[in-house]
Design a protein around this motif. Sequence first.
Motif, PDB file in Angstrom:
ATOM      1  N   PHE A  68       0.819  -1.211   0.000  1.00 23.61           N
ATOM      2  CA  PHE A  68       0.000   0.000   0.000  1.00 23.61           C
ATOM      3  C   PHE A  68       0.847   1.253   0.000  1.00 23.61           C
ATOM      4  O   PHE A  68       0.454   2.270  -0.558  1.00 23.61           O
ATOM      5  CB  PHE A  68      -0.866   0.051   1.259  1.00 23.61           C
ATOM      6  N   ASP A  69       1.955   1.169   0.663  1.00 17.31           N
ATOM      7  CA  ASP A  69       2.653   2.412   0.967  1.00 17.31           C
ATOM      8  C   ASP A  69       3.674   2.846  -0.069  1.00 17.31           C
ATOM      9  O   ASP A  69       4.804   3.166   0.263  1.00 17.31           O
ATOM     10  CB  ASP A  69       3.275   2.327   2.355  1.00 17.31           C
ATOM     11  N   THR A  70       3.235   2.882  -1.305  1.00 17.16           N
ATOM     12  CA  THR A  70       4.057   3.535  -2.309  1.00 17.16           C
ATOM     13  C   THR A  70       3.155   4.562  -2.977  1.00 17.16           C
ATOM     14  O   THR A  70       1.929   4.443  -2.917  1.00 17.16           O
ATOM     15  CB  THR A  70       4.558   2.571  -3.404  1.00 17.16           C
ATOM     16  N   SER A  74      -0.792   3.528  -3.667  1.00 20.00           N
ATOM     17  CA  SER A  74      -1.764   4.207  -2.816  1.00 20.00           C
ATOM     18  C   SER A  74      -2.632   5.154  -3.637  1.00 20.00           C
ATOM     19  O   SER A  74      -3.822   5.308  -3.368  1.00 20.00           O
ATOM     20  CB  SER A  74      -1.082   4.932  -1.660  1.00 20.00           C
ATOM     21  N   VAL A 222      13.965   6.143  -2.922  1.00 18.14           N
ATOM     22  CA  VAL A 222      14.799   7.335  -2.823  1.00 18.14           C
ATOM     23  C   VAL A 222      16.133   7.049  -2.129  1.00 18.14           C
ATOM     24  O   VAL A 222      17.192   7.394  -2.660  1.00 18.14           O
ATOM     25  CB  VAL A 222      14.045   8.487  -2.127  1.00 18.14           C
ATOM     26  N   PRO A 223      16.103   6.428  -0.952  1.00 17.95           N
ATOM     27  CA  PRO A 223      17.386   6.206  -0.279  1.00 17.95           C
ATOM     28  C   PRO A 223      18.338   5.316  -1.085  1.00 17.95           C
ATOM     29  O   PRO A 223      19.527   5.630  -1.218  1.00 17.95           O
ATOM     30  CB  PRO A 223      16.994   5.512   1.020  1.00 17.95           C
ATOM     31  N   LYS A 226      19.671   7.242  -4.009  1.00 18.53           N
ATOM     32  CA  LYS A 226      20.636   8.263  -3.631  1.00 18.53           C
ATOM     33  C   LYS A 226      22.013   7.643  -3.424  1.00 18.53           C
ATOM     34  O   LYS A 226      23.027   8.180  -3.862  1.00 18.53           O
ATOM     35  CB  LYS A 226      20.194   8.969  -2.345  1.00 18.53           C
ATOM     36  N   GLU A 248      11.185   8.524  -8.114  1.00 15.88           N
ATOM     37  CA  GLU A 248      11.875   8.320  -6.836  1.00 15.88           C
ATOM     38  C   GLU A 248      13.365   8.116  -7.079  1.00 15.88           C
ATOM     39  O   GLU A 248      14.205   8.612  -6.323  1.00 15.88           O
ATOM     40  CB  GLU A 248      11.274   7.127  -6.087  1.00 15.88           C
ATOM     41  N   LEU A 255      19.201  14.468  -5.134  1.00 12.03           N
ATOM     42  CA  LEU A 255      19.723  14.603  -3.773  1.00 12.03           C
ATOM     43  C   LEU A 255      21.229  14.325  -3.754  1.00 12.03           C
ATOM     44  O   LEU A 255      22.012  15.065  -3.141  1.00 12.03           O
ATOM     45  CB  LEU A 255      18.994  13.613  -2.860  1.00 12.03           C
ATOM     46  N   ARG A 258      23.218  17.181  -5.457  1.00  8.57           N
ATOM     47  CA  ARG A 258      23.363  18.356  -4.601  1.00  8.57           C
ATOM     48  C   ARG A 258      24.373  18.094  -3.505  1.00  8.57           C
ATOM     49  O   ARG A 258      25.170  18.950  -3.168  1.00  8.57           O
ATOM     50  CB  ARG A 258      22.015  18.734  -4.027  1.00  8.57           C
ATOM     51  N   PRO A 277       4.139  13.349  -6.689  1.00  6.07           N
ATOM     52  CA  PRO A 277       3.753  14.644  -6.108  1.00  6.07           C
ATOM     53  C   PRO A 277       4.943  15.503  -5.669  1.00  6.07           C
ATOM     54  O   PRO A 277       4.841  16.720  -5.610  1.00  6.07           O
ATOM     55  CB  PRO A 277       2.905  14.254  -4.895  1.00  6.07           C
ATOM     56  N   HIS A 278       6.056  14.883  -5.349  1.00  2.00           N
ATOM     57  CA  HIS A 278       7.218  15.662  -4.930  1.00  2.00           C
ATOM     58  C   HIS A 278       8.041  16.165  -6.110  1.00  2.00           C
ATOM     59  O   HIS A 278       8.971  16.949  -5.930  1.00  2.00           O
ATOM     60  CB  HIS A 278       8.133  14.825  -4.021  1.00  2.00           C
ATOM     61  N   ALA A 280       7.567  18.234  -8.479  1.00  2.00           N
ATOM     62  CA  ALA A 280       7.602  19.674  -8.697  1.00  2.00           C
ATOM     63  C   ALA A 280       8.578  20.350  -7.745  1.00  2.00           C
ATOM     64  O   ALA A 280       9.353  21.227  -8.146  1.00  2.00           O
ATOM     65  CB  ALA A 280       6.203  20.259  -8.529  1.00  2.00           C
ATOM     66  N   ALA A 281       8.552  19.924  -6.489  1.00  2.00           N
ATOM     67  CA  ALA A 281       9.455  20.534  -5.513  1.00  2.00           C
ATOM     68  C   ALA A 281      10.923  20.248  -5.862  1.00  2.00           C
ATOM     69  O   ALA A 281      11.812  21.003  -5.513  1.00  2.00           O
ATOM     70  CB  ALA A 281       9.140  20.034  -4.107  1.00  2.00           C
ATOM     71  N   PHE A 282      11.139  19.159  -6.553  1.00  2.00           N
ATOM     72  CA  PHE A 282      12.499  18.815  -6.968  1.00  2.00           C
ATOM     73  C   PHE A 282      12.825  19.446  -8.317  1.00  2.00           C
ATOM     74  O   PHE A 282      13.928  19.278  -8.834  1.00  2.00           O
ATOM     75  CB  PHE A 282      12.655  17.291  -7.091  1.00  2.00           C
TER      76      PHE A 282
END
Lengths: 331, 331
Positions: A68-70, A74, A222-223, A226, A248, A255, A258, A277-278, A280-282
């Motif tokens: 569920f938790d991706t 989700s 992500v981790p 990275k 991701e 990350l 940077r 959803p993230h 755009a912030a990236f």
Amino acid sequence: MVTLADVARRAGVSKSTASRALSDGRVSAATREHVLRIAAELHYVASPAAVSLATGRTGTIGAIVPTFDTWYTSTLIRGLAHAALRHDFDLLLFELGEHGEHRDRAFDHFRRRRHVDAVFSANFALTRREVGALRDLGIPVGAIGGPTPGIRTWCLDDEAAGRLATQHLLDHGHTDILFAGGRPDEELAMYVAEDSRHAGYRAALRDAGITARAPRPLMPTVPAAKEAATAVLAAADRPRAVVAASDEIAMGFVLAARGAGVSVPGDVSIVGIDDHPHAAAFGLTTIRQRPAEQGRLLVDWLVGQIDEPSGERHHTGLLPELVERGSTGPA
Amino acid sequence: MVTLADVARRAGVSKSTASRALSDGRVSAATREHVLRIAAELHYVASPAAVSLATGRTGTIGAIVPTFDTWYTSTLIRGLAHAALRHDFDLLLFELGEHGEHRDRAFDHFRRRRHVDAVFSANFALTRREVGALRDLGIPVGAIGGPTPGIRTWCLDDEAAGRLATQHLLDHGHTDILFAGGRPDEELAMYVAEDSRHAGYRAALRDAGITARAPRPLMPTVPAAKEAATAVLAAADRPRAVVAASDEIAMGFVLAARGAGVSVPGDVSIVGIDDHPHAAAFGLTTIRQRPAEQGRLLVDWLVGQIDEPSGERHHTGLLPELVERGSTGPA
DNA sequence: CTGTTAGCGCCTTCAG
DNA sequence: CTGAAGGCGCTAACAG
């Protein structure tokens, strides 16, 4: 609890008439209205179990997903839930998890209980055997995943997505492009989407007459990305551009860049796939897909199939969509 | 479909005996084994509808959440699903969404159908009226959320979390600390956790004899936080440290800081709350909570209550846990 | 320990 | 258009 008998008695009609009035049945407009009013007054609600026992319909759709938790799953489930509700269906959820005892149990539990009218499956997470079992359930099955014999499927046209992302980089004059993604662990059938995306990448390069680099497999988180990206960016042959198999992964690269003082897109251009959803912030340039709409699509189809099965079992590829933001630039 | 009658006939016993053999009932070891074997051979599975009609139990737990596609809720649901499966319960999901027609419909639909034995609720997303309706359902209700009359609740001790995060900064010698979080829109009851976290922040500062800044309200999403953070970090009175009401907000700050050339933790220390899966990749110091375990906890309790209701209706605060990474440093 | 007898609440022929 | 009767598949007294 108030039953149909209560409503019938109070309305001065038989249970059958009350039943007909409450559903489609032929009854005089007057009685229908009367029964409806009484039912409302009494806050009558039909017992799902009784209805189910009498009709064979359960009014619920089962959904079987890996986790569920991706973001992807989700959001997909959100789409399923909304659509199910709109059609007045309940949604029964099963999380498979990784292969192993728990997974078998979950699957078996799901497969043996006949209490869903249709099932949605995130096929990309299932083994061939499991998919077969689903198909043999004898109820409509709709899945997100690649073409599968005997099952109606949909998914993002991953190859087109990989190609589009790569072409975008090519258009910017890039020639040294790395593909980041694909499971290091060959065992799992999961995430085959990444293979198709990789194929699209290779096709685009081939068409452009450019040699592809060896891909960089990694876990799609992500981790993990990275960590892998940190090594990639520190290497002597650091690529000038990367097509990440998912946002991701792309975020992991941003990350890492940077952290290493590598400029994006100055030193390296990065394009993702998904439009997380993230993203755009990236400031991530990416290829968009819309899981919630995919969920809606599936449920709409399933509900239609419950009423009248059509036997259609083909595959539909969903069109990818380029979203330009700041993470890609000229070579 | 193979029914109990089939099994009974084939085993040469009555339906009742077969039924008893299949469940707890007193039967001779020999008959039990015999019936069990026949049932297995025939792939017999009891019809949930019939069982439900006869016993009044449905074998399913309902879960009502505001939205699926957030880290917190999807992870929580994962915990619920795992535990439900372990107890052989199904999980029925309802997503409420924002207030409005759809939401009312979802809630009503859920409330009126009697096909769950217990309900889990993400209370923080409900209105008082809705919570009341849930309580009046007459079945066990367990919720994530603050203390609520008549309902058993759990949640992270948000005040302690806010206090712990702030104290961590204080311990590093910080005195100029901003609290980032709290909904700009006063209407919604959602996310009251942020208020408690803010209270914890204020308490810690008060105890240290330090004046709190005016908080910076913002929507708890990465993009929104990044935008707000960009303004905060560009202001003349840029704070030396910030307690973010959630990791997503903290990530927005980190992203904004990097974009503005502000060093973390050199120029500004940032501490989050949640321990989101991306937190490690951001190097975020944070206060951890474990939604999946919360879900498990809830379901274990609910299942127990179905068998024998205890009437306990208190609140339990879950202990926060500091996780130090690199985003905080000396003042 | 086992079989018989009633329902659980609803829908659905079948008559009227 | 409406009522009576039977059955969906299972469990739960009640006898034996």
